[in-house]
Design a protein around this motif. Structure first.
Motif, mmCIF file in Angstrom:
data_model
loop_
_atom_site.group_PDB
_atom_site.id
_atom_site.type_symbol
_atom_site.label_atom_id
_atom_site.label_comp_id
_atom_site.label_asym_id
_atom_site.label_seq_id
_atom_site.Cartn_x
_atom_site.Cartn_y
_atom_site.Cartn_z
ATOM 1 N N SER A 188 103.428 38.465 28.175
ATOM 2 C CA SER A 188 103.981 38.565 27.000
ATOM 3 C C SER A 188 105.298 39.399 26.842
ATOM 4 O O SER A 188 106.165 39.243 26.274
ATOM 5 N N ALA A 189 105.632 39.823 28.215
ATOM 6 C CA ALA A 189 106.867 40.563 28.367
ATOM 7 C C ALA A 189 108.193 39.626 28.964
ATOM 8 O O ALA A 189 107.715 38.232 29.097
ATOM 9 N N ASP A 190 109.180 40.052 28.704
ATOM 10 C CA ASP A 190 110.383 38.977 29.063
ATOM 11 C C ASP A 190 110.583 39.017 30.581
ATOM 12 O O ASP A 190 111.182 38.161 31.190
ATOM 13 N N ARG A 191 110.161 40.184 31.197
ATOM 14 C CA ARG A 191 110.507 40.359 32.428
ATOM 15 C C ARG A 191 109.356 41.253 33.244
ATOM 16 O O ARG A 191 108.510 42.021 32.595
ATOM 17 N N ILE A 192 108.972 40.754 34.297
ATOM 18 C CA ILE A 192 107.533 41.379 35.270
ATOM 19 C C ILE A 192 108.180 42.074 36.637
ATOM 20 O O ILE A 192 108.858 41.326 37.099
#
Ligand SMILES: Nc1ncnc2c1ncn2[C@@H]1O[C@H](COP(=O)(O)OP(=O)(O)O)[C@@H](O)[C@H]1O
Ligand SMILES: [Mg+2]
Length: 276
Positions: free
Chosen positions: A208-212
């Motif tokens: 669900s994050a924009d970036r990992i």
């Protein structure tokens, strides 16, 4: 200038036997204001050690960590840094201080010397934002673990920090508690536009994050969008992590010669692609 910037950072713990343990090694990372970044990685890969640098709980052995240009090593800045970076930890029972929910949420802004009227307003608003206004007069020990984490999140909201760092906030929660915390994180982003750094070992939370950012052995092993990160399920497995189920299935199907795009990681995309 509004960013957290980690430059050539290394961190060594000094263990009880005086031996040194390098927990972070040459980390370079910029987290820009407004981002939603998930940090994943096996146990012991250095996630918590990194998180504790963001608000100066730990100071680099080498290199630097700056928050909106303020260096965590600069003693004169640490007070300001703590007002910009709020932390939520794993254990819901270790971070509640007051005997009544609303007093607990007020604790942070009180420490900042904010006027009582303004604090009241912020407490109400923060509890509303995470759906806990009905519980404001309860004793925290009557709350579930998930609700206690929501209170910790409300406490950070009431401080109006720029950044919220959550270190495995759902690890000790049941599925409904986990869901409530993830919903609160979304609400925080939508209503406050807060920058969120979420450390988690749940892949469905990371997507669900924009970036990992993937940590391995004290280093950053990968950094990209969920799509980029999970495109290569094989690599994620090599780093000791379990890719999201949809990504694993897509990977296995592709290996069996079924023509399915390489960058699938959500159930929805997998279903759509199989229907075709
Ligand atoms: N207080 C400590 N003293 C010595 N070593 C530590 C301490 N805390 C963590 N470590 C070591 O540092 C490494 C990174 O730990 P940590 O940041 O907690 O990883 P993670 O949060 O990814 O599980 C691990 O090898 C761990 O054993
Ligand atoms: Mg940890």
């Amino acid at each position: 200038m509004d960013k957290i910037e980690v430059k050539n950072l290394a961190y060594e713990y000094v263990q009880a036997d005086n031996k040194k343990k390098k927990a972070l090694d040459n980390i370079n990372l910029i987290i820009n204001k407004g981002e939603f970044v998930a940090v994943i990685g096996m146990n012991g890969s250095g996630k918590s050690t990194l998180a504790r640098h963001f608000n100066g709980l730990l100071l680099p052995s080498e290199g630097s960590c700056t928050v909106n240009g303020l260096d965590t090593k600069d003693e004169a800045s640490i007070w300001q840094i703590r007002q910009k970076v709020g932390m939520v930890f794993q254990n819901p029972d270790n971070q509640i201080i007051a005997a009544i929910v609303e007093d607990d949420v007020a604790f942070g802004p009180e420490n900042l010397g904010i006027m009582p009227e303004e604090i009241k307003k912020r407490v109400t608003e923060s509890l509303k934002a995470i759906g806990m206004e009905k519980q404001r007069n309860l004793a925290p020990h009557l709350l579930s673990g998930g609700q206690k984490q929501l209170i910790a999140i409300a406490g950070v909201l009431a401080m109006r920090t720029d950044y919220m760092v959550l270190d495995e906030p759902t690890a000790m929660l049941d599925p409904s508690g986990r869901e409530a915390v993830m919903e609160a994180i979304c609400a925080v982003r939508e209503k406050y536009g807060m920058t969120v750094i979420l450390i988690t070992h749940f892949m469905d939370e990371a997507v669900s994050a924009d970036r990992i950012v993937v940590m391995s052995n004290g280093k950053i092993a990968a950094d990209g969008t969920p799509r980029e990160i999970f495109r290569n399920s094989g690599k994620i497995r090599e780093l000791g992590l379990e890719p999201p189920l949809a990504a694993q299935m897509a990977y296995d199907l592709r290996k069996r010669g079924i023509n399915i795009p390489a960058d699938i990681y959500t159930d929805n995309d997998l279903v759509k692609s199989l229907q075709k």
